[in-house]
Design a protein around this motif. Sequence first.
Motif, PDB file in Angstrom:
ATOM      1  N   UNK A  87       0.808  -1.216   0.000  1.00 22.23           N
ATOM      2  CA  UNK A  87       0.000   0.000   0.000  1.00 22.23           C
ATOM      3  C   UNK A  87       0.841   1.264   0.000  1.00 22.23           C
ATOM      4  N   UNK A  88       0.565   2.198  -0.885  1.00 23.27           N
ATOM      5  CA  UNK A  88       1.174   3.521  -0.776  1.00 23.27           C
ATOM      6  C   UNK A  88       0.718   4.212   0.509  1.00 23.27           C
ATOM      7  N   UNK A  89       1.424   5.276   0.864  1.00 24.23           N
ATOM      8  CA  UNK A  89       1.094   6.005   2.083  1.00 24.23           C
ATOM      9  C   UNK A  89       1.082   7.500   1.812  1.00 24.23           C
ATOM     10  N   UNK A  90       0.298   8.184   2.636  1.00 22.67           N
ATOM     11  CA  UNK A  90       0.379   9.637   2.692  1.00 22.67           C
ATOM     12  C   UNK A  90       1.203   9.972   3.931  1.00 22.67           C
ATOM     13  N   UNK A  91       2.261  10.704   3.737  1.00 26.07           N
ATOM     14  CA  UNK A  91       3.145  11.075   4.849  1.00 26.07           C
ATOM     15  C   UNK A  91       3.088  12.593   4.995  1.00 26.07           C
ATOM     16  N   UNK A  92       2.625  13.047   6.163  1.00 22.63           N
ATOM     17  CA  UNK A  92       2.544  14.487   6.406  1.00 22.63           C
ATOM     18  C   UNK A  92       3.465  14.799   7.580  1.00 22.63           C
ATOM     19  N   UNK A  93       4.374  15.709   7.367  1.00 24.87           N
ATOM     20  CA  UNK A  93       5.372  15.982   8.390  1.00 24.87           C
ATOM     21  C   UNK A  93       5.445  17.480   8.669  1.00 24.87           C
ATOM     22  N   UNK A  94       5.596  17.796   9.944  1.00 18.42           N
ATOM     23  CA  UNK A  94       5.730  19.208  10.327  1.00 18.42           C
ATOM     24  C   UNK A  94       6.990  19.331  11.181  1.00 18.42           C
ATOM     25  N   UNK A  95       7.813  20.289  10.833  1.00 21.70           N
ATOM     26  CA  UNK A  95       9.122  20.419  11.473  1.00 21.70           C
ATOM     27  C   UNK A  95       9.207  21.771  12.169  1.00 21.70           C
ATOM     28  N   UNK A  96       9.453  21.750  13.482  1.00 24.38           N
ATOM     29  CA  UNK A  96       9.479  23.015  14.229  1.00 24.38           C
ATOM     30  C   UNK A  96      10.845  23.685  14.237  1.00 24.38           C
ATOM     31  N   UNK A  97      11.857  22.996  13.739  1.00 23.41           N
ATOM     32  CA  UNK A  97      13.187  23.608  13.737  1.00 23.41           C
ATOM     33  C   UNK A  97      13.194  24.767  12.749  1.00 23.41           C
ATOM     34  N   UNK A  98      13.619  25.942  13.189  1.00 23.18           N
ATOM     35  CA  UNK A  98      13.702  27.046  12.235  1.00 23.18           C
ATOM     36  C   UNK A  98      14.737  26.719  11.168  1.00 23.18           C
ATOM     37  N   UNK A  99      14.442  27.095   9.950  1.00 18.04           N
ATOM     38  CA  UNK A  99      15.392  26.860   8.868  1.00 18.04           C
ATOM     39  C   UNK A  99      16.738  27.467   9.249  1.00 18.04           C
ATOM     40  N   UNK A 100      17.790  26.695   9.041  1.00 18.92           N
ATOM     41  CA  UNK A 100      19.120  27.234   9.277  1.00 18.92           C
ATOM     42  C   UNK A 100      19.534  27.248  10.727  1.00 18.92           C
ATOM     43  N   UNK A 101      18.792  26.613  11.620  1.00 13.96           N
ATOM     44  CA  UNK A 101      19.225  26.558  13.014  1.00 13.96           C
ATOM     45  C   UNK A 101      20.429  25.642  13.157  1.00 13.96           C
ATOM     46  N   UNK A 102      20.755  24.961  12.098  1.00 11.42           N
ATOM     47  CA  UNK A 102      21.918  24.086  12.158  1.00 11.42           C
ATOM     48  C   UNK A 102      21.579  22.764  12.797  1.00 11.42           C
ATOM     49  N   UNK A 103      20.298  22.484  12.907  1.00 11.54           N
ATOM     50  CA  UNK A 103      19.880  21.208  13.496  1.00 11.54           C
ATOM     51  C   UNK A 103      19.409  20.320  12.373  1.00 11.54           C
ATOM     52  N   UNK A 104      20.094  19.245  12.164  1.00 18.28           N
ATOM     53  CA  UNK A 104      19.745  18.354  11.072  1.00 18.28           C
ATOM     54  C   UNK A 104      18.336  17.827  11.308  1.00 18.28           C
ATOM     55  N   UNK A 105      17.409  18.146  10.433  1.00 12.06           N
ATOM     56  CA  UNK A 105      16.051  17.656  10.610  1.00 12.06           C
ATOM     57  C   UNK A 105      15.946  16.199  10.175  1.00 12.06           C
ATOM     58  N   UNK A 106      16.987  15.642   9.585  1.00  8.11           N
ATOM     59  CA  UNK A 106      16.882  14.241   9.162  1.00  8.11           C
ATOM     60  C   UNK A 106      16.841  13.306  10.369  1.00  8.11           C
ATOM     61  N   UNK A 107      17.461  13.680  11.491  1.00  6.75           N
ATOM     62  CA  UNK A 107      17.431  12.817  12.672  1.00  6.75           C
ATOM     63  C   UNK A 107      16.009  12.736  13.233  1.00  6.75           C
ATOM     64  N   UNK A 108      15.421  13.897  13.536  1.00  2.16           N
ATOM     65  CA  UNK A 108      14.048  13.878  14.054  1.00  2.16           C
ATOM     66  C   UNK A 108      13.090  13.371  12.983  1.00  2.16           C
ATOM     67  N   UNK A 109      13.350  13.716  11.733  1.00  4.90           N
ATOM     68  CA  UNK A 109      12.461  13.327  10.645  1.00  4.90           C
ATOM     69  C   UNK A 109      12.369  11.821  10.482  1.00  4.90           C
ATOM     70  N   UNK A 110      13.497  11.137  10.410  1.00  3.18           N
ATOM     71  CA  UNK A 110      13.435   9.687  10.197  1.00  3.18           C
ATOM     72  C   UNK A 110      13.085   8.938  11.480  1.00  3.18           C
ATOM     73  N   UNK A 111      13.370   9.523  12.643  1.00  2.00           N
ATOM     74  CA  UNK A 111      12.935   8.874  13.889  1.00  2.00           C
ATOM     75  C   UNK A 111      11.413   8.893  13.977  1.00  2.00           C
ATOM     76  N   UNK A 112      10.816  10.040  13.686  1.00  2.00           N
ATOM     77  CA  UNK A 112       9.348  10.129  13.722  1.00  2.00           C
ATOM     78  C   UNK A 112       8.738   9.243  12.636  1.00  2.00           C
ATOM     79  N   UNK A 113       9.337   9.269  11.466  1.00  2.00           N
ATOM     80  CA  UNK A 113       8.810   8.469  10.355  1.00  2.00           C
ATOM     81  C   UNK A 113       8.886   6.973  10.672  1.00  2.00           C
ATOM     82  N   UNK A 114       9.975   6.547  11.308  1.00  2.00           N
ATOM     83  CA  UNK A 114      10.119   5.124  11.636  1.00  2.00           C
ATOM     84  C   UNK A 114       8.993   4.676  12.562  1.00  2.00           C
TER      85      UNK A 114
END
Lengths: 322, 322
Positions: A87-114
């Motif tokens: 089955x395909x999925x709809x993935x909706x993600x919201x990221x509170x880190x301000x752009x350019x804060x230097x915080x890699x959103x891939x860590x929180x992003x893939x942890x939440x996605x997992x």
Amino acid sequence: MRTATARAHPNIALVKYWGKRDEELILPAAGSLSLTLDGFATTTTVSLDPSAAEDRFTLNGAAASPTQSERVTRFVDLVRSRAGSSSPAVVRSRNEAPTGAGLASSASGFAALAVAAATAYGLDLDRADLSRLARRGSGSATRSLVDGLSIWHAGDDAASFAEPIDGPAMSMVIVTVDAAEKAVSSREAMRRTAATSPYYAGWVDSTAHSLREMTTACRAGDFTRVGEITELNALRMHAAIEACEPSIRYLRAGSVAVFDAVEQLRADGIEAYATADAGPNVVVISRPADAAAVAERLGGLGAVRVVGAGPGARLIPEEDCA
Amino acid sequence: MRTATARAHPNIALVKYWGKRDEELILPAAGSLSLTLDGFATTTTVSLDPSAAEDRFTLNGAAASPTQSERVTRFVDLVRSRAGSSSPAVVRSRNEAPTGAGLASSASGFAALAVAAATAYGLDLDRADLSRLARRGSGSATRSLVDGLSIWHAGDDAASFAEPIDGPAMSMVIVTVDAAEKAVSSREAMRRTAATSPYYAGWVDSTAHSLREMTTACRAGDFTRVGEITELNALRMHAAIEACEPSIRYLRAGSVAVFDAVEQLRADGIEAYATADAGPNVVVISRPADAAAVAERLGGLGAVRVVGAGPGARLIPEEDCA
């Protein structure tokens, strides 16, 4: 239609992950240790949509880029293959880190996605399994499954997950000296370090050694030693990267000004230690009681924000992530 | 009473000397390559004084410190033992380098002393012999025997001297960002690098490799490649030093600001490359025609001075060095 929502936070490594033993499985060349933060959450909802032609991924309400979407689909493919689903999925993600804060959103992003995807597709995974799964999306996501201090073990696929470790209380002052997107991505810089830096082998060996020292210092609650190892390991990571050909200098004049100021803070009797991920921004750790003074002293060098230890990725009641 | 006066100039390495294979003979772990400058001369007169009880050493007209005097006497002892003499000497030295210019006066100092002392004590040495002799005083002095571009070979005592090498014309813009004396001496930092930096072995190997590339680029007159190798080798030296435990950060915010500005100069079409010795000050190489523009652009970041290729250490008519 099955759906699940999860929230995760970024983490800042005290002993850095920089270099892979296995690109496909994302097995790190050495273990690492980090603090999961209590801010900059990513909240992600995964909803199965068997009638759709393909996955859809929205980020902060807008369609994601093809590159981002492809990376999410590759990750959801892993979950689908384990769940025996097509089955395909709809993935909706919201990221509170301000752009350019230097915080890699891939860590929180893939942890939440997992967490959200495993639940939506009906996989029954424990926390170590989820940490291993998140690893396949982004190495540093492995650690965002854990509350607070998190140690990610090197080793084979089964052994390479993160788990909690005790340690001294600490705060982090994030100093954003430059909000522009970095010119060389972490992935590219990591590859170039392994391929061209004469210091890569020394980096991997010394990081494995630092992790053993850090583990001892954490268990002893020894903030000073934790700080010393943190700053040295960060300098060594940047040194290994700067030694690439062509060189990559993530630490710019404004970044080094923070390291200089932190050295002065210590000379003035306030114990603070600096670290930096693959970018110009600097994170300064201190005892919680000193964090306000540290933030005050560093305020002239960039935008500052004080954060502390936060929770590992977890399911939350569904909410609107559009 | 026999007397001789010599003059020598400092040199700036394009491939750095950092680490010894032999502390006593000052044999370098890898070869290096530098430009002898046309400014900041040291002029030294050595006069035998058989009636004196011991050596006397004056620097810029004042009695030198016990540490400086002891180092000079140890060096003159070498000359005396080869000459079969036991006569003390009066050594008068004048140094034109402004304090804190970041130019190690030990290179020009021991190069001038080697020539003046060898002559005063009646040794018959050729230029390679003098270069070997100067090496025993200070490693980088080895190269200040040579006019302009100078390559110092690694190897055993007999093989380890400097000789000229052809190369592209270049100017150097010296940017003094901090005139304070450095907190950790080069000698101590070099020892700490060898003892504690996980990158020391990689540094030595990569420098030997860079020297081969630099030799090829110099002989081809390829300024661009000379510049690229120069900047990368400097970053690698500082990276190896920063990786020490405890870390030594010679490049401060003001230093990195010059590296950042040089990167911007290149982006703007002016070919310039940065290097730095063991201290905060930065030297920028360019084609001679671009030197004024480079100096102008970097003028806001520190005191700037443009220098070019200068002569190797040599005898000059006696003059008053008091």
